[in-house]
Scaffold this active site. Structure first.
Site, PDB file in Angstrom:
ATOM      1  CG  HIS A  24      -1.992  -0.812   1.648  1.00 50.41           C
ATOM      2  ND1 HIS A  24      -1.854  -2.556   0.517  1.00 50.41           N
ATOM      3  CD2 HIS A  24      -3.363  -0.958   1.500  1.00 50.41           C
ATOM      4  CE1 HIS A  24      -2.953  -2.693   0.613  1.00 50.41           C
ATOM      5  NE2 HIS A  24      -4.241  -1.951   1.273  1.00 50.41           N
ATOM      6  CG  HIS A  79     -11.967  -3.380   2.527  1.00 45.76           C
ATOM      7  ND1 HIS A  79     -12.165  -1.597   2.125  1.00 45.76           N
ATOM      8  CD2 HIS A  79     -10.614  -3.441   2.265  1.00 45.76           C
ATOM      9  CE1 HIS A  79     -11.157  -1.269   2.531  1.00 45.76           C
ATOM     10  NE2 HIS A  79      -9.837  -1.409   3.002  1.00 45.76           N
ATOM     11  CD  GLU A  81      -6.815   0.038   1.634  1.00 41.72           C
ATOM     12  OE1 GLU A  81      -7.551  -1.171   2.431  1.00 41.72           O
ATOM     13  OE2 GLU A  81      -5.914   0.602   1.482  1.00 41.72           O
ATOM     14  CG  ASP A  83      -5.583  -4.563  -0.300  1.00 45.00           C
ATOM     15  OD1 ASP A  83      -6.580  -3.826  -0.783  1.00 45.00           O
ATOM     16  OD2 ASP A  83      -5.079  -4.724  -0.146  1.00 45.00           O
ATOM     17  CG  HIS A 146      -7.998  -0.691   7.803  1.00 46.41           C
ATOM     18  ND1 HIS A 146      -7.122   0.403   6.927  1.00 46.41           N
ATOM     19  CD2 HIS A 146      -8.051  -1.985   6.671  1.00 46.41           C
ATOM     20  CE1 HIS A 146      -6.822  -0.216   5.928  1.00 46.41           C
ATOM     21  NE2 HIS A 146      -7.139  -1.969   5.057  1.00 46.41           N
ATOM     22  CG  ASP A 165      -8.106  -5.382   4.696  1.00 48.11           C
ATOM     23  OD1 ASP A 165      -7.438  -5.978   4.651  1.00 48.11           O
ATOM     24  OD2 ASP A 165      -8.041  -4.386   4.352  1.00 48.11           O
ATOM     25  CE1 TYR A 193      -3.013  -6.860   6.110  1.00 44.43           C
ATOM     26  CE2 TYR A 193      -4.797  -6.543   7.625  1.00 44.43           C
ATOM     27  CZ  TYR A 193      -4.465  -5.962   6.333  1.00 44.43           C
ATOM     28  OH  TYR A 193      -5.179  -5.261   5.475  1.00 44.43           O
ATOM     29  CG  HIS A 226      -4.590  -9.061   2.756  1.00 46.38           C
ATOM     30  ND1 HIS A 226      -4.098  -9.016   1.522  1.00 46.38           N
ATOM     31  CD2 HIS A 226      -4.871  -7.911   3.691  1.00 46.38           C
ATOM     32  CE1 HIS A 226      -4.381  -7.947   0.947  1.00 46.38           C
ATOM     33  NE2 HIS A 226      -4.724  -7.281   2.242  1.00 46.38           N
TER      34      HIS A 226
END
Lengths: 400, 53
Positions: A24, A79, A81, A83, A146, A165, A193, A226
């Protein structure tokens, strides 16, 4: 990696990013990462999240491998984001889903990311249940875990929680489950993380864990987006770890984070370390010339004390320390003792600037030490005593 | 006193509690919070808050 059946008709179809080191743009992922996403083959075939856009080809292959020519009916986007939702626009175009389910904040983020006009988006606030055939999916908003849009998807029939996440780790592996890998490495990567990504939202983590407990969900598989998945007793282990991380209980450990110009601050740092070690505190010395800010953050996270060191430079501090402190303050670490050291040539603002950062991060301050030019025996003794004083403060904190 | 909820993260500002993190004493109404006050959870500014039902 090929798709893996994690339950009957539920598949991991993620991508392994073996070469990813910059996560990121701000955090190091020394072991690479994975973008996990999932496919549920039921009366309504449901895709949960996507992967980073550069793995679009892998995603298409994995879907074809499981489904052949069968179509996907529903998307669930936990989510936005990139990724996780990086392939969303391409996937909508290719698979033409009947519905795209996302959280209320997810819908806003989806619009702001993709500027779509006619996507079949349906907002599913906490508690919403959809039926996909033999199975149901229940959605739970996990706001600020997050990002504001974060959501957890739970399937009661298979006792699976798709957590996005939360509980993730950056680890590219050929293994898929936590019980197949070295536990201490896994724990370190999960902590890493958390320390670099989830930490500022620890109060939200505590609330979310409590809310999940109250919902009394029967979970035997936790599937983050992840790293490794958790099954059986490991689910409780992962939840327990997150509770522990969120509580931020300090260990008998201190980190000296410093930069140095002509080694004076470094000599002081070593003397402080010696004083701490004398009192039985485990110490890490981390010079910003040799350590990435996210590696430092991993050590800061479970430390009771953070000692900041910098010489005065242009009436301020050295730039690598300014970088570190901006990063650290943003992650809002709690329950820390702080102190400062520094050398100077003529004006000597370093310790004042570092002390201000310590106060801004609500750390309990232990008297700093500064020296003009090069520390002599007396100054180094003072630093040694400062280390002992910090150790005493740590002991008092741990006894609380 | 009226509570306010952050539309970004769901944090509820309770005037009876104040916000110790930002040194806001208990009893401070939402209106009396300084303009640069930010949500202690997500950092959103005051305009992201709406009265709680």
């Amino acid at each position: 990696m090929k798709p893996l059946a994690i339950k009957d008709d539920i598949y991991w179809i993620g991508s392994v990013d073996w070469n990813r080191r910059n996560f990121h743009g701000y955090s190091k992922s020394h072991m690479g990462t994975t973008y996990n996403n999932y496919l549920i083959v039921d009366e309504k075939v449901t895709l949960i999240d996507t992967v980073a856009e550069e793995f679009w080809g892998t995603l298409k292959c994995n879907i074809a491998n499981v489904l052949g020519d069968r179509k996907i009916d529903y998307f669930v986007i936990n989510h936005l984001e990139p990724d996780h939702a990086g392939c969303l626009a391409l996937a909508v175009e290719k698979y033409q889903p009947e519905k795209i389910y996302t959280s209320p904040m997810g819908q806003k983020a989806m619009m702001a990311h993709f500027h779509y006009k006619d996507w079949p988006v349906e907002v599913v606030p906490t508690g919403t249940n959809i039926n996909i055939g033999k199975r149901n999916l229940t959605f739970v908003e996990t706001r600020m875990l997050h990002w504001p849009d974060a959501m957890l998807t739970y399937c009661p029939e298979d006792k699976i929680a798709f957590t996005n996440d939360a509980f993730g780790q950056n680890w590219a592996t050929s293994e898929r489950f936590a019980d197949e890998v070295d536990r201490s490495k896994l724990e370190e990567l999960m902590r890493n993380y958390y320390a670099n990504i989830v930490l500022p939202y620890s109060p939200v983590v505590i609330k979310t864990l409590k809310a999940l407990e109250e919902m009394n969900l029967d979970i035997d598989t936790v599937c983050p987006d992840h790293g490794l998945m958790f099954r059986g007793e490991d689910c409780a282990w992962a939840f327990k770890k997150y509770q522990e991380y969120a509580e931020q209980k300090p260990k008998n450990k201190a980190v000296i984070v410093y930069d140095t110009m002509w080694h004076s601050t470094e000599k002081m740092a070593k003397a402080v370390a010696s004083g701490l070690a004398e009192e039985g505190v485990s110490v890490r010395l981390m010079c910003m010339k040799n350590n990435h800010h996210s590696d430092v953050m991993l050590e800061v996270f479970d430390s009771a004390a953070v000692i900041l060191g910098s010489p005065t430079h242009n009436n301020g501090i050295l730039p690598l320390m300014a970088d570190m402190l901006t990063y650290m303050k943003g992650l809002r670490p709690q329950n820390k003792i702080g102190s400062a050291i520094g050398s100077f040539g003529w004006s000597g603002e370093c310790v004042k600037v570092l002390t201000q950062w310590i106060e801004d991060m609500n750390m309990e301050l232990v008297e700093p030490v500064k020296v003009k030019h090069v520390p002599d025996h007396d100054t180094l003794s003072q630093c040694f005593d400062q280390g002992k004083a910090i150790a005493a403060a740590i002991k008092a904190k741990l006894a609380e | 006193m009226q509570k306010y909820v952050c539309e970004i993260c769901g944090y509820v500002y309770d005037p009876e509690q104040g916000d110790s993190e930002s040194n806001i004493p208990a009893g401070t109404s939402f209106e009396d919070l300084p303009d640069d006050w930010a949500c202690p959870i997500c950092g959103a500014t005051k305009d992201a808050f709406v009265p709680e039902d």
